[in-house]
Design an enzyme around this catalytic site. Sequence first.
Site, PDB file in Angstrom:
ATOM      1  N   GLU A 328       0.844  -1.191   0.000  1.00  0.00           N
ATOM      2  CA  GLU A 328       0.000   0.000   0.000  1.00  0.00           C
ATOM      3  C   GLU A 328       0.881   1.242   0.000  1.00  0.00           C
ATOM      4  OE1 GLU A 328      -4.162  -1.076   2.235  1.00  0.00           O
ATOM      5  OE2 GLU A 328      -2.532  -0.352   3.492  1.00  0.00           O
ATOM      6  N   CYS A 329       0.658   2.133  -0.952  1.00  0.00           N
ATOM      7  CA  CYS A 329       1.337   3.424  -1.040  1.00  0.00           C
ATOM      8  C   CYS A 329       2.858   3.253  -0.963  1.00  0.00           C
ATOM      9  CB  CYS A 329       0.789   4.376   0.023  1.00  0.00           C
ATOM     10  SG  CYS A 329       1.130   6.118  -0.342  1.00  0.00           S
ATOM     11  N   GLY A 330       3.488   3.560   0.162  1.00  0.00           N
ATOM     12  CA  GLY A 330       4.929   3.385   0.256  1.00  0.00           C
ATOM     13  C   GLY A 330       5.355   1.959  -0.001  1.00  0.00           C
ATOM     14  N   THR A 431      -1.338  -0.834  -4.403  1.00  0.00           N
ATOM     15  CA  THR A 431      -2.241   0.302  -4.583  1.00  0.00           C
ATOM     16  C   THR A 431      -1.626   1.532  -3.936  1.00  0.00           C
ATOM     17  OG1 THR A 431      -3.427  -0.049  -2.496  1.00  0.00           O
ATOM     18  CG2 THR A 431      -4.265  -1.202  -4.438  1.00  0.00           C
TER      19      THR A 431
END
Length: 441
Positions: A328-330, A431
């Site tokens: 997720e993200c990072g 994501t």
Amino acid sequence: MSIPGLMISAPASGTGKTMLMLGLLSALRRRGMAVQPFKSGPDYIDPAFHATASGRASFNLDAWAMQPGRIISHVTGQPDADLILAEGSMGLFDGVATPGETGIGSSAEVAQMMGWPVVLILDVSGQAQSAAAVARGFATLRPDLPFAGVVLNRVASPRHDTLIREGMAEAGITVLGALPRQGNITLPERHLGLVQAEETPELQAILDHAGDFVGAHCDLDAIVAAAASRALPDADAPLPIVPPGGRIALARDAAFSFTYPHVLQAWRKAGATILPFSPLADEAPDDSADCCWLPGGYPELHAPKLAAADTFRSAMHRFAATRPVHGECGGYMALGAGLVDATGERHRMLGLLGLETSYHKRRMHLGYRRADLVAPLPGVGQGALRGHEFHYASITDQPDAPLARVTDANGAAVPETGSWRATRGGQVTGTFFHMIAPAAT
């Protein structure tokens, strides 16, 4: 019997909500009170500060992303406490334009649902009696929202205090405290908000100062007495948050720490075992795990160290060959091929996805997200999710297949679709948004 609570809110961000919240948690804990904290909205940093100050886990309550039953179950499912304190996000009535699962995502909606009176902190610098007009507007805009009173912040002098109190008395507003400008508290910040609790070595000293400061300048007895609750409405059971595996290897260190506490709690309650490991320490995910999850965080601040973590890299490739991996993200950026930092230097990432991201020219991406999955995600299948995105990275290449059709809170398409790639016996997905809960509508 329901536990009485209060919503700590403000007219806008940057007014002093978190400082007041931490000061109250610290001061009341010293009195021997068990105070259960919550955070309204999709913030994943503040709950860690709440937990340190209160000694209890803090959970998010989100009126856009969560069904009413989930909000209620988060509140009723915690251990017994003497008082609930919830910290709002942005301004009291702020949210998005189009309602989600419960509402537009405002703190006022959560307070109204739970019957928690609002304690409004006001930055009164540069005004005197006029502050009463602001307070009166917030107190009366929604007549069915209980309002406890105000705490004045950044008061310049005793004369300033007197003038503001005269205005508040005339407007019928209770003043619960007045925090002087001199001696006020500043919390360290970076581009996504506060510096994380675990990265703040002086945190306990800050909390002690906050407790002293708020305890000395607020009427704690009056604040506690103002707390209230209501009979909770009937609500359907929320869609379950299903763990992505029975044994989950979870990256956890200063580069990967943005996980919503309620998600981890739901995984554990469903019987999953969480196995933390540190990529920054060049550790491998536990080989007994059947899924690996890389949360968001600050990989851009630790990119050289991640690029040099050869044990982590080789272990992740072995793991992903046979089992699902999600970021997720990072964590998504770390799964990619490369990351360009703010200076323009590219750092090699894991290469499990082809994603290339850059911080060289920062651009903020912020807002709620709905994702209708077009490829299976561990624990979710091909359902729909609600979440939130907040980062400053730009995609320079995204060669893999899209993971989802992603839209913002108004239904507009978002180009950050996530990615997925099949492996020999598993899959890699990622994501930019952080999952909050399954989407019911």
